[in-house]
Write a protein that holds these residues in place. Structure first.
Motif, PDB file in Angstrom:
ATOM      1  N   HIS A 233       0.856  -1.190   0.212  1.00  0.00           N
ATOM      2  CA  HIS A 233      -0.027  -0.208   0.203  1.00  0.00           C
ATOM      3  C   HIS A 233       0.683   1.424   0.024  1.00  0.00           C
ATOM      4  O   HIS A 233       0.687   2.356   0.084  1.00  0.00           O
ATOM      5  CB  HIS A 233      -1.031   0.368   1.227  1.00  0.00           C
ATOM      6  CG  HIS A 233      -1.903  -0.682   0.386  1.00  0.00           C
ATOM      7  ND1 HIS A 233      -2.097  -2.633   1.307  1.00  0.00           N
ATOM      8  CD2 HIS A 233      -3.446  -1.167   0.720  1.00  0.00           C
ATOM      9  CE1 HIS A 233      -2.868  -2.948   0.965  1.00  0.00           C
ATOM     10  NE2 HIS A 233      -3.835  -2.643   0.532  1.00  0.00           N
ATOM     11  N   SER A 234       2.175   1.038   0.340  1.00  0.00           N
ATOM     12  CA  SER A 234       2.477   2.218   0.548  1.00  0.00           C
ATOM     13  C   SER A 234       3.230   2.912  -1.110  1.00  0.00           C
ATOM     14  O   SER A 234       3.793   4.014  -1.315  1.00  0.00           O
ATOM     15  CB  SER A 234       4.127   2.100   1.681  1.00  0.00           C
ATOM     16  OG  SER A 234       5.540   1.231   0.323  1.00  0.00           O
ATOM     17  N   GLN A 235       2.943   1.981  -1.859  1.00  0.00           N
ATOM     18  CA  GLN A 235       3.093   2.160  -3.382  1.00  0.00           C
ATOM     19  C   GLN A 235       2.225   2.995  -4.070  1.00  0.00           C
ATOM     20  O   GLN A 235       2.161   3.097  -5.165  1.00  0.00           O
ATOM     21  CB  GLN A 235       3.702   0.930  -4.353  1.00  0.00           C
ATOM     22  CG  GLN A 235       4.564  -0.179  -3.664  1.00  0.00           C
ATOM     23  CD  GLN A 235       5.940   0.281  -3.632  1.00  0.00           C
ATOM     24  OE1 GLN A 235       6.307   1.214  -4.795  1.00  0.00           O
ATOM     25  NE2 GLN A 235       6.800   0.236  -2.611  1.00  0.00           N
ATOM     26  N   VAL A 236       0.824   3.384  -3.123  1.00  0.00           N
ATOM     27  CA  VAL A 236      -0.017   3.781  -3.325  1.00  0.00           C
ATOM     28  C   VAL A 236      -0.143   4.856  -2.819  1.00  0.00           C
ATOM     29  O   VAL A 236      -0.543   5.897  -4.045  1.00  0.00           O
ATOM     30  CB  VAL A 236      -1.245   2.791  -3.308  1.00  0.00           C
ATOM     31  CG1 VAL A 236      -3.344   3.533  -3.524  1.00  0.00           C
ATOM     32  CG2 VAL A 236      -1.549   1.969  -4.276  1.00  0.00           C
ATOM     33  N   MET A 237       0.367   5.314  -2.205  1.00  0.00           N
ATOM     34  CA  MET A 237       0.470   6.347  -0.735  1.00  0.00           C
ATOM     35  C   MET A 237       0.437   5.908  -0.080  1.00  0.00           C
ATOM     36  O   MET A 237       1.400   5.560   1.214  1.00  0.00           O
ATOM     37  CB  MET A 237      -1.769   6.008  -0.207  1.00  0.00           C
ATOM     38  CG  MET A 237      -2.051   5.049   0.705  1.00  0.00           C
ATOM     39  SD  MET A 237      -3.555   4.959   1.128  1.00  0.00           S
ATOM     40  CE  MET A 237      -3.341   3.334   1.980  1.00  0.00           C
ATOM     41  N   PRO A 238       0.948   7.989   0.682  1.00  0.00           N
ATOM     42  CA  PRO A 238       2.196   7.473   2.151  1.00  0.00           C
ATOM     43  C   PRO A 238       1.032   7.267   3.171  1.00  0.00           C
ATOM     44  O   PRO A 238       0.243   8.044   3.420  1.00  0.00           O
ATOM     45  CB  PRO A 238       2.855   9.147   1.977  1.00  0.00           C
ATOM     46  CG  PRO A 238       1.505   9.640   1.022  1.00  0.00           C
ATOM     47  CD  PRO A 238       1.110   9.128   0.484  1.00  0.00           C
ATOM     48  N   PHE A 239       2.089   6.808   3.778  1.00  0.00           N
ATOM     49  CA  PHE A 239       1.400   6.614   5.022  1.00  0.00           C
ATOM     50  C   PHE A 239       2.053   7.301   6.183  1.00  0.00           C
ATOM     51  O   PHE A 239       3.157   7.825   5.890  1.00  0.00           O
ATOM     52  CB  PHE A 239       1.813   5.002   6.244  1.00  0.00           C
ATOM     53  CG  PHE A 239       0.801   4.003   5.248  1.00  0.00           C
ATOM     54  CD1 PHE A 239      -0.433   4.077   6.196  1.00  0.00           C
ATOM     55  CD2 PHE A 239       1.683   3.210   4.507  1.00  0.00           C
ATOM     56  CE1 PHE A 239      -1.123   2.705   5.076  1.00  0.00           C
ATOM     57  CE2 PHE A 239       0.939   1.909   4.274  1.00  0.00           C
ATOM     58  CZ  PHE A 239      -0.318   1.757   4.492  1.00  0.00           C
ATOM     59  N   PHE A 240       1.367   7.661   7.402  1.00  0.00           N
ATOM     60  CA  PHE A 240       2.334   9.304   8.451  1.00  0.00           C
ATOM     61  C   PHE A 240       1.824   8.233   9.367  1.00  0.00           C
ATOM     62  O   PHE A 240       1.683   7.868  10.154  1.00  0.00           O
ATOM     63  CB  PHE A 240       1.199  10.316   7.872  1.00  0.00           C
ATOM     64  CG  PHE A 240       1.155  10.909   6.315  1.00  0.00           C
ATOM     65  CD1 PHE A 240       2.078  11.873   6.449  1.00  0.00           C
ATOM     66  CD2 PHE A 240       0.056  10.743   5.430  1.00  0.00           C
ATOM     67  CE1 PHE A 240       2.175  12.353   5.123  1.00  0.00           C
ATOM     68  CE2 PHE A 240       0.161  11.014   4.461  1.00  0.00           C
ATOM     69  CZ  PHE A 240       1.338  11.941   3.763  1.00  0.00           C
ATOM     70  N   PRO A 241       2.773   9.052  10.414  1.00  0.00           N
ATOM     71  CA  PRO A 241       2.275   8.862  12.330  1.00  0.00           C
ATOM     72  C   PRO A 241       1.185   8.349  12.321  1.00  0.00           C
ATOM     73  O   PRO A 241       0.685   9.582  12.317  1.00  0.00           O
ATOM     74  CB  PRO A 241       3.435   9.190  12.521  1.00  0.00           C
ATOM     75  CG  PRO A 241       4.698  10.073  11.653  1.00  0.00           C
ATOM     76  CD  PRO A 241       3.586   9.920  10.586  1.00  0.00           C
ATOM     77  N   GLY A 242       1.117   7.517  12.892  1.00  0.00           N
ATOM     78  CA  GLY A 242      -0.377   7.107  13.932  1.00  0.00           C
ATOM     79  C   GLY A 242      -1.565   6.832  12.798  1.00  0.00           C
ATOM     80  O   GLY A 242      -2.970   5.691  12.960  1.00  0.00           O
ATOM     81  N   ASP A 243      -1.218   6.981  11.533  1.00  0.00           N
ATOM     82  CA  ASP A 243      -2.137   5.930  10.831  1.00  0.00           C
ATOM     83  C   ASP A 243      -1.894   4.160  11.483  1.00  0.00           C
ATOM     84  O   ASP A 243      -1.263   4.147  12.115  1.00  0.00           O
ATOM     85  CB  ASP A 243      -2.300   5.752   9.608  1.00  0.00           C
ATOM     86  CG  ASP A 243      -1.655   7.395   8.774  1.00  0.00           C
ATOM     87  OD1 ASP A 243      -2.408   7.881   8.686  1.00  0.00           O
ATOM     88  OD2 ASP A 243      -1.301   7.241   6.831  1.00  0.00           O
ATOM     89  N   LEU A 244      -3.551   4.344  10.934  1.00  0.00           N
ATOM     90  CA  LEU A 244      -3.712   2.817  11.142  1.00  0.00           C
ATOM     91  C   LEU A 244      -4.304   2.032  10.002  1.00  0.00           C
ATOM     92  O   LEU A 244      -4.488   2.436   8.905  1.00  0.00           O
ATOM     93  CB  LEU A 244      -5.033   2.616  12.454  1.00  0.00           C
ATOM     94  CG  LEU A 244      -4.895   3.704  13.627  1.00  0.00           C
ATOM     95  CD1 LEU A 244      -6.426   4.096  14.370  1.00  0.00           C
ATOM     96  CD2 LEU A 244      -4.182   2.364  14.549  1.00  0.00           C
ATOM     97  N   LEU A 245      -3.453   0.235   9.934  1.00  0.00           N
ATOM     98  CA  LEU A 245      -3.598  -0.353   8.811  1.00  0.00           C
ATOM     99  C   LEU A 245      -3.798  -1.847   9.851  1.00  0.00           C
ATOM    100  O   LEU A 245      -3.266  -2.022  10.327  1.00  0.00           O
ATOM    101  CB  LEU A 245      -2.674  -0.251   8.691  1.00  0.00           C
ATOM    102  CG  LEU A 245      -2.464  -0.780   6.652  1.00  0.00           C
ATOM    103  CD1 LEU A 245      -1.609  -1.050   6.043  1.00  0.00           C
ATOM    104  CD2 LEU A 245      -2.168  -2.601   7.387  1.00  0.00           C
ATOM    105  N   SER A 246      -5.737  -2.016   9.454  1.00  0.00           N
ATOM    106  CA  SER A 246      -5.760  -3.652  10.129  1.00  0.00           C
ATOM    107  C   SER A 246      -5.950  -4.349   9.354  1.00  0.00           C
ATOM    108  O   SER A 246      -6.348  -4.389   8.349  1.00  0.00           O
ATOM    109  CB  SER A 246      -7.377  -2.930  10.710  1.00  0.00           C
ATOM    110  OG  SER A 246      -8.082  -4.118  11.618  1.00  0.00           O
ATOM    111  N   THR A 247      -5.111  -5.264  10.048  1.00  0.00           N
ATOM    112  CA  THR A 247      -4.562  -6.836   9.458  1.00  0.00           C
ATOM    113  C   THR A 247      -5.164  -7.636   8.326  1.00  0.00           C
ATOM    114  O   THR A 247      -4.891  -8.141   7.630  1.00  0.00           O
ATOM    115  CB  THR A 247      -3.630  -7.257   9.627  1.00  0.00           C
ATOM    116  OG1 THR A 247      -3.736  -7.617  11.067  1.00  0.00           O
ATOM    117  CG2 THR A 247      -2.292  -6.414   9.529  1.00  0.00           C
ATOM    118  N   GLY A 248      -7.079  -7.812   8.917  1.00  0.00           N
ATOM    119  CA  GLY A 248      -8.017  -8.107   8.471  1.00  0.00           C
ATOM    120  C   GLY A 248      -8.013  -9.650   9.421  1.00  0.00           C
ATOM    121  O   GLY A 248      -7.757  -9.524  10.370  1.00  0.00           O
TER     122      GLY A 248
END
Length: 278
Positions: A233-248
């Motif tokens: 997903h980092s190839q699509v958009m930047p992640f910023f500090p505090g962003d949450l990625l819920s993995t399934g």
């Protein structure tokens, strides 16, 4: 050891929790630290946090009894979710695991913390709660590879991700709507620094319904690993500090008013929320 937010007379306070010694305000552990948990994640590296907590004097800690935990923070830049990431859960929905990660976004209005109610929307007759491993980003992350992806993750947390399955069943394009009712994303209360967890693949995620394990599975059996998800997903958009990625989720539990939904990940924590009517 973990980072959390508690309620106090002066509002929400970021705290460090050491299970052996209790709870301490982050500013008592790291002088000059930010006043918010989001600020701590943005400005204090997780390794620095761990080192500071370990070296802090016992005098700054107090008993954990009576601490009222909140959602760690309420306004991340984004919440990014992953669907159908365990083969067994995809089979539950008569779906196949996609050839690339299936993802969606949630607004910050969906955030609640431990013990806050999950409201069932009036327009839905089938809401599910899904226990998940959450990744909390700690550094700006854009265009990274899988080998360095976890270097950008501050820590991990327990998550409950809710879905109106009946709305989603009408049309897969309704995914965003089905995921974005108020109270549809609970996370925390603990954010555990990555160095305190061990290999993510060894973690076991359980969805609980009324205190009983409804479904569980190991992160090692995800179709797409946490590090792959960050890199992809980092190839699509930047992640910023505090962003949450819920993995399934390993499995979704159908919830109704009066139920209690939960997520348990040994070594990370436990999250529980009551379910209420519309």
């Amino acid at each position: 050891m973990y980072l959390a937010t508690i309620s106090s007379e002066n509002g929400a306070v970021p705290v460090a929790v050491d299970q052996a010694r209790g709870v301490a305000a982050v500013r008592d552990v790291i002088p000059g630290a930010p006043h918010t948990t989001m600020g701590v994640i943005e400005q204090v590296a997780s390794d620095e946090f761990v080192s500071a907590v370990r070296s802090a004097p016992d005098s700054v800690f107090r008993p954990l009894d009576g601490a009222r935990f909140e959602a760690p923070y309420r306004h991340p830049h984004k919440i990014w979710g992953i669907g159908l990431n365990y083969v067994e859960h995809a089979a539950d929905l008569t779906e196949s695991v996609p050839d690339e990660p299936a993802s969606f976004m949630k607004g910050d209005h969906t955030i609640i913390g431990a013990e806050e109610p999950i409201p069932i929307p009036a327009q839905s007759e089938r809401v599910t709660a899904e226990a998940e491993l959450g990744l909390v980003m700690g550094r700006h992350c854009y265009g990274v590879d899988e080998g360095s992806a976890l270097e950008h993750v501050w820590g991990v947390c327990t998550v409950l991700d809710q879905t109106t399955e009946d709305i989603l069943a009408r049309n897969p394009r309704f995914l965003t709507r089905s995921k974005n009712f108020p109270g549809f994303f609970s996370f925390g209360p603990a954010i555990v620094p990555l160095s305190e967890v061990g290999p993510l693949a060894d973690l076991e995620v359980s969805t609980l319904l009324n205190g009983e394990v409804h479904r569980k599975n190991r992160v090692a059996l995800m179709r797409y690993s946490p590090e792959f998800l960050v890199a992809f997903h980092s190839q699509v958009m930047p992640f910023f500090p505090g962003d949450l990625l819920s993995t399934g989720t390993p499995g979704a539990a159908h919830i109704r008013a009066g139920d209690r939904a939960g997520c348990v990940i040994p070594g990370v924590g436990e999250l529980s929320n009551p379910v209420t009517g519309a």
